[in-house]
Write an enzyme that holds these catalytic residues in place. Structure first.
Site, PDB file in Angstrom:
ATOM      1  CG  HIS A   1     -20.572  18.055 -16.291  1.00  0.00           C
ATOM      2  ND1 HIS A   1     -20.540  16.791 -16.829  1.00  0.00           N
ATOM      3  CD2 HIS A   1     -19.334  18.574 -16.462  1.00  0.00           C
ATOM      4  CE1 HIS A   1     -19.324  16.543 -17.292  1.00  0.00           C
ATOM      5  NE2 HIS A   1     -18.575  17.618 -17.089  1.00  0.00           N
TER       6      HIS A   1
ATOM      7  CB  THR B   1     -21.817  15.828  -5.470  1.00  0.00           C
ATOM      8  OG1 THR B   1     -22.157  17.002  -6.205  1.00  0.00           O
ATOM      9  CG2 THR B   1     -22.123  16.046  -3.994  1.00  0.00           C
TER      10      THR B   1
ATOM     11  CG  HIS C   1     -24.753  21.853  -4.008  1.00  0.00           C
ATOM     12  ND1 HIS C   1     -24.378  20.750  -4.728  1.00  0.00           N
ATOM     13  CD2 HIS C   1     -25.635  21.431  -3.060  1.00  0.00           C
ATOM     14  CE1 HIS C   1     -25.018  19.683  -4.230  1.00  0.00           C
ATOM     15  NE2 HIS C   1     -25.790  20.074  -3.237  1.00  0.00           N
TER      16      HIS C   1
ATOM     17  CD  GLU D   1     -25.421  16.236  -6.483  1.00  0.00           C
ATOM     18  OE1 GLU D   1     -24.641  17.003  -5.880  1.00  0.00           O
ATOM     19  OE2 GLU D   1     -25.059  15.460  -7.396  1.00  0.00           O
TER      20      GLU D   1
ATOM     21  CG  HIS E   1     -23.292  23.896  -8.677  1.00  0.00           C
ATOM     22  ND1 HIS E   1     -22.186  24.202  -7.929  1.00  0.00           N
ATOM     23  CD2 HIS E   1     -23.699  22.677  -8.271  1.00  0.00           C
ATOM     24  CE1 HIS E   1     -21.939  23.194  -7.102  1.00  0.00           C
ATOM     25  NE2 HIS E   1     -22.842  22.255  -7.284  1.00  0.00           N
TER      26      HIS E   1
ATOM     27  CG  HIS F   1     -26.604  19.027  -8.346  1.00  0.00           C
ATOM     28  ND1 HIS F   1     -25.604  18.483  -9.109  1.00  0.00           N
ATOM     29  CD2 HIS F   1     -25.981  19.820  -7.435  1.00  0.00           C
ATOM     30  CE1 HIS F   1     -24.425  18.898  -8.672  1.00  0.00           C
ATOM     31  NE2 HIS F   1     -24.619  19.720  -7.656  1.00  0.00           N
TER      32      HIS F   1
HETATM   33 ZN   LIG Z   1     -23.228  20.483  -6.425  1.00  0.00          ZN
END
Ligand SMILES: [Zn+2]
Ligand SMILES: *[C@@H]1O[C@H](CO)[C@@H](O)[C@H](O)[C@H]1NC(C)=O
Ligand SMILES: *[C@@H]1O[C@H](CO)[C@@H](O)[C@H](O)[C@H]1NC(C)=O
Ligand SMILES: *[C@@H]1O[C@H](CO)[C@@H](O)[C@H](O)[C@H]1NC(C)=O
Ligand SMILES: *[C@@H]1O[C@H](CO)[C@@H](O)[C@H](O)[C@H]1NC(C)=O
Length: 308
Positions: free
Chosen positions: A91, A226, A143, A130, A118, A120
């Site tokens: 992901h 999230t 994050h 995000e 991690h 995004h």
């Molecule tokens: Zn995250």
């Protein structure tokens, strides 16, 4: 008899699995040949994703309430060097962290220890954060996930409304590459396939985040993970100052692949409704108060007064 119940349960689960189409995915994957549940269908993966306190959100800076208790956080062990696993989890990209780094202060109700961090991101350096600030989406967001010191696992922490504290950092495109991110960016080519992992050496959390003086301005609100199961157990701290990365460094994340073989891009959930939640901003109202006091005394001196 017992056997019948077992078979019954097996059928029930296999039916549920096929009717809901199995795995969750991001919007960027929804058009793929292999069906998956995009963000608008995450409630079919986990009911919690339809809750009233979901993340991420768009932060409207004019509506954020200044809270004087939101002093700079204290970071312990953020300077320690460590070697760590970096993994393509299908992901996004995740780096496991030793639990020796901790945060407290900044009106957090407890001390929280690190678990993992991690990222995004968007497509080839395009919009991909995000959280958004006044509608602006940054190219990437990190994050750093912490859980309360006394908990032993994320699942334990998720049972507590404030069990998890996530620090969110934005990235912005810069003209030159950021040397401090070279080890992570270089590791990406070894983890292009889901499940791949490799080791990154000599990382420290300090080197991945802005310097202390650039960590004083942040937003705080109560939200969720999230990704499914979207548990509403997260105290969010989203920093205003963005971390610089070059276009090439940002684009490097797009060389990874999802399980369907497509480039791993658009690994963000769309913003969620606030539903009456307050967003707080760090900082002091002292300057403003002083101005009013000063103004009042000047006016008093000339025989006037401020309206109440
Ligand atoms: Zn995250
Ligand atoms: C990455 O995963 C793929 C598919 O599972 C595997 O074929 C490949 O060897 C892995 N690469 C590394 C560097 O581990
Ligand atoms: C990393 O990959 C190796 C080989 O594929 C695997 O044995 C190991 O469990 C993986 N480690 C993590 C942390 O996923
Ligand atoms: C702090 O942020 C400002 C503006 O983003 C930047 O110009 C400055 O270089 C940063 N300072 C440090 C020490 O990173
Ligand atoms: C996927 O990423 C690789 C490496 O960055 C790039 O060469 C390729 O064009 C990308 N594919 C798509 C469909 O964007």
């Amino acid at each position: 008899m017992r056997m019948h119940i077992l078979y019954g349960m097996f059928f029930l689960f296999s039916t549920l699995k096929t009717s809901s189409g199995a795995e969750w995915c991001y919007q960027s994957q929804v058009t793929c040949a292999k069906p998956c549940q995009g963000p608008s269908k995450w409630t079919e993966v986990a009911m919690t994703c339809g809750g009233q306190a979901q993340s991420p959100i768009n932060i409207v800076t004019k509506k954020a309430r200044t809270d004087e208790r939101l002093k700079p956080l204290h970071y312990t062990g953020y300077q320690f060097g460590f070697h760590s696993d970096i993994i393509n989890n299908g992901h996004y990209v995740q780096v496991s962290l030793p639990d020796s780094a901790k945060i407290d202060g900044g009106n957090l109700e407890s001390t929280y220890k690190t678990l993992q961090l991690h990222f995004h991101w968007g497509a080839h350096g395009g919009p991909g954060s995000e959280h958004t600030i006044d509608g602006e989406q940054y190219p990437m967001e990190m994050h750093i996930v912490h859980i309360k010191q006394e908990y032993h696992s994320i699942s334990e922490a998720l049972k507590d409304k404030t069990g998890v504290a996530v620090l969110g950092f934005f990235y912005q495109e810069s003209g030159s590459s950021n040397k401090k991110y070279e080890s992570i960016v270089n590791a990406l080519k070894y983890i292009t396939q889901p499940g791949n992992n490799t080791t990154v050496k000599d990382l420290s959390l300090d080197m991945l985040i802005p310097s202390q003086e650039n960590l004083t301005t942040y937003y705080r609100y109560q939200g969720s993970l999230t990704t499914p199961d979207c548990d509403e157990s997260v105290v969010w701290t989203v920093f205003e100052n963005a971390i610089p990365l070059s276009k090439e460094q940002l684009s490097a994340f797009s060389q990874l692949s999802f399980a369907d073989g497509k480039n791993m891009t658009g690994t963000y959930r769309p913003v969620q409704p606030l539903n009456g939640r307050e967003v707080y901003r760090s900082g002091s109202v002292v300057v403003w108060v002083n101005t009013v006091v000063l103004l009042s005394s000047v006016l008093a001196a000339v025989g006037l007064s401020l309206p109440d």
